[in-house]
Design a protein around this motif. Structure first.
Motif, PDB file in Angstrom:
ATOM      1  N   ASP A  96      45.508  39.330  41.878  1.00 22.32           N
ATOM      2  CA  ASP A  96      44.802  39.883  42.853  1.00 22.32           C
ATOM      3  C   ASP A  96      44.456  38.904  43.917  1.00 22.32           C
ATOM      4  OD1 ASP A  96      44.542  42.075  41.186  1.00 22.32           O
ATOM      5  OD2 ASP A  96      42.480  41.940  40.841  1.00 22.32           O
ATOM      6  N   ARG A  99      42.621  36.102  43.921  1.00 28.18           N
ATOM      7  CA  ARG A  99      41.330  35.791  44.002  1.00 28.18           C
ATOM      8  C   ARG A  99      41.135  34.331  43.774  1.00 28.18           C
ATOM      9  NH1 ARG A  99      38.333  41.475  43.925  1.00 28.18           N
ATOM     10  NH2 ARG A  99      39.766  42.338  42.216  1.00 28.18           N
ATOM     11  N   ASP A 112      39.779  33.293  47.197  1.00 25.66           N
ATOM     12  CA  ASP A 112      38.922  34.166  47.961  1.00 25.66           C
ATOM     13  C   ASP A 112      37.583  34.561  47.345  1.00 25.66           C
ATOM     14  OD1 ASP A 112      38.292  36.371  49.112  1.00 25.66           O
ATOM     15  OD2 ASP A 112      39.990  37.755  48.994  1.00 25.66           O
ATOM     16  N   GLU A 116      35.091  35.791  48.433  1.00 24.26           N
ATOM     17  CA  GLU A 116      34.373  37.124  48.798  1.00 24.26           C
ATOM     18  C   GLU A 116      34.875  38.148  47.898  1.00 24.26           C
ATOM     19  OE1 GLU A 116      32.108  37.405  51.400  1.00 24.26           O
ATOM     20  OE2 GLU A 116      32.537  35.207  51.657  1.00 24.26           O
ATOM     21  N   ALA A 117      36.110  38.065  47.486  1.00 24.86           N
ATOM     22  CA  ALA A 117      36.694  39.145  46.812  1.00 24.86           C
ATOM     23  C   ALA A 117      35.970  39.120  45.248  1.00 24.86           C
ATOM     24  CB  ALA A 117      38.186  38.981  46.457  1.00 24.86           C
ATOM     25  N   SER A 138      32.274  40.308  45.772  1.00 25.74           N
ATOM     26  CA  SER A 138      32.348  41.816  45.597  1.00 25.74           C
ATOM     27  C   SER A 138      32.299  42.532  44.393  1.00 25.74           C
ATOM     28  CB  SER A 138      33.557  42.333  46.648  1.00 25.74           C
ATOM     29  OG  SER A 138      34.683  42.383  45.866  1.00 25.74           O
TER      30      SER A 138
END
Lengths: 231, 231
Positions: free
Chosen positions: B207, B209, B221, B223-224, B227
């Motif tokens: 993904d 991340r 990432d 933020e991912a 989340s």
DNA sequence: CGCGATATTGACCTGAGTCAATATACGTGG
DNA sequence: CCACGTATATTGACTCAGGTCAATATCGCG
């Protein structure tokens, strides 16, 4: 709700005021205010500005954590003489958990700064507070160990033994846990669902380890529960 | 192993000695002894008589809990400037967790009673210690919440973000966690198996991340990942 | 370069969560 | 004091996240 004698008695029995003399307790008592709460009433919520230290003068208090999807964690249940809230107050702090009255509750509380003053003036009190915080940290780490490595049966056995230790009184049913706790609440303390808690309690009952009913639990064979938690 | 300047620098940066003046730090330094440890060497074991406060002067230390059946829990990983061991020493205390050198470690340590004296003489230090203990308690309770209510994916995302926050440095791979951690160790921090940790990390990598390899992880990432932890 | 430690991936299985139907305890009011 | 009604608890049936066992791949050190 509480008369002066009860208040001074409660405060004097707090583990961290133990090093203080009677007249100092009386002086400290003047900093505390009292307030009653009805069952399920909020005392404070996680995220509120944290500025008060509370002491249970009567009744039972629940400390909880919540989740977006409505899954709750019951961290601890408190009884008369237990304290909660903001112990080490620092600017901008918020409460890390929520507190609710479980039964009708009378609570004494004081401003964080007032307690800070006491800590400044009495190093012996500060040391006792630190010891208690260390115990609470160890208890929390023990929960982490159990949640990480033990199955539900072992965790539930552990929760029941801990409750019996804290709230148990011997009765004709065995060691009766002196607080009305339903399956959902036991589940929230164990990290499981009410259904699974119910199944395992039924099994414990069949094995003669506990007797249980609607919102009450008694331990008839503590040794048998302890043997489950071994390893 | 550490020269005087480094020792005084390390001690002076301890959050709870922050209120002290430079000459007081020098005085306190005299109470500390230093010692080196090789990777995987035991610093202390759960159940040992608890009488020393340690400070990491160099390297990384692991704090762990064990189980009869060999299942381990990795409570925390410490870096230079972090402290561990016996903070609030009381008679008869034993360590509640085990400490191991993860990398080569240089640690300063002092007798519990010596630290107690400092606490007695400096209420401001005691208050800072209490604040830190409160933070640690909150962190432990947060782990309880996650273990009780979140799935492995959410817990692993949380662990990675916490590690990045504490040990992360930006690199060409993203935020690189500056400590050699293998799948088994991430699993011990998350309350899962190495295989499941591996599967979820693969998925995170697909993904976009994280990027990961043998005993290292970088977050590409954040933020991912955040989340995922939302609810 | 080759070897041992580490990581990946697959296949399988089971503990425990969820949804749902039923039973039971206990407080309340008649 | 009993009967009723409701909150609580039990039990069943089903599902699935994730643990375990095992085979293979890969990294990086000596």
């Amino acid at each position: 709700m509480c008369d002066l004698d009860l208040r001074v008695y409660i405060l004097g029995r707090l583990p961290f005021f133990e090093p203080l003399a009677a007249d100092e307790i009386h002086e400290i008592n003047r900093h505390f205010t009292e307030r009653g709460y009805s069952p399920d009433e909020v005392i404070y919520i996680e995220g509120d500005p944290a500025n008060r230290l509370y002491v249970v003068a009567d009744g039972n208090v629940k400390l909880m954590l919540h989740t977006k999807r409505g899954k709750d964690v019951l961290l601890d249940v408190l009884r008369i003489g237990d304290f909660f809230g903001s112990l080490a107050h620092s600017a901008g702090d918020v409460y890390a958990e929520s507190a609710y009255a479980h039964t009708p509750v009378c609570a004494l509380s004081t401003e964080g700064p007032a307690f800070r003053t006491i800590l400044n003036d009495h190093p012996a009190v500060a040391l006792r507070v630190m010891e208690i915080m260390a115990q609470r940290l160890n208890a929390a780490n023990e929960k982490v160990r159990l949640l990480s490595t033990a199955n539900v049966e072992q965790r539930l056995a552990h929760v029941l033994l801990t409750l019996a230790d804290k709230l148990g009184e011997s009765s004709d049913q065995g060691i009766l846990i002196q607080m009305p706790l339903g399956r959902a609440e036991l589940a929230e303390m164990t990290g499981t669902s009410p259904e699974t808690a119910s199944r395992i309690l039924s099994q414990f009952q069949n094995d003669g380890r506990v007797r249980t009913g609607r919102r009450w639990t008694a331990i008839t064979d503590p040794e048998a529960l302890i043997s489950l938690t071994q390893d």
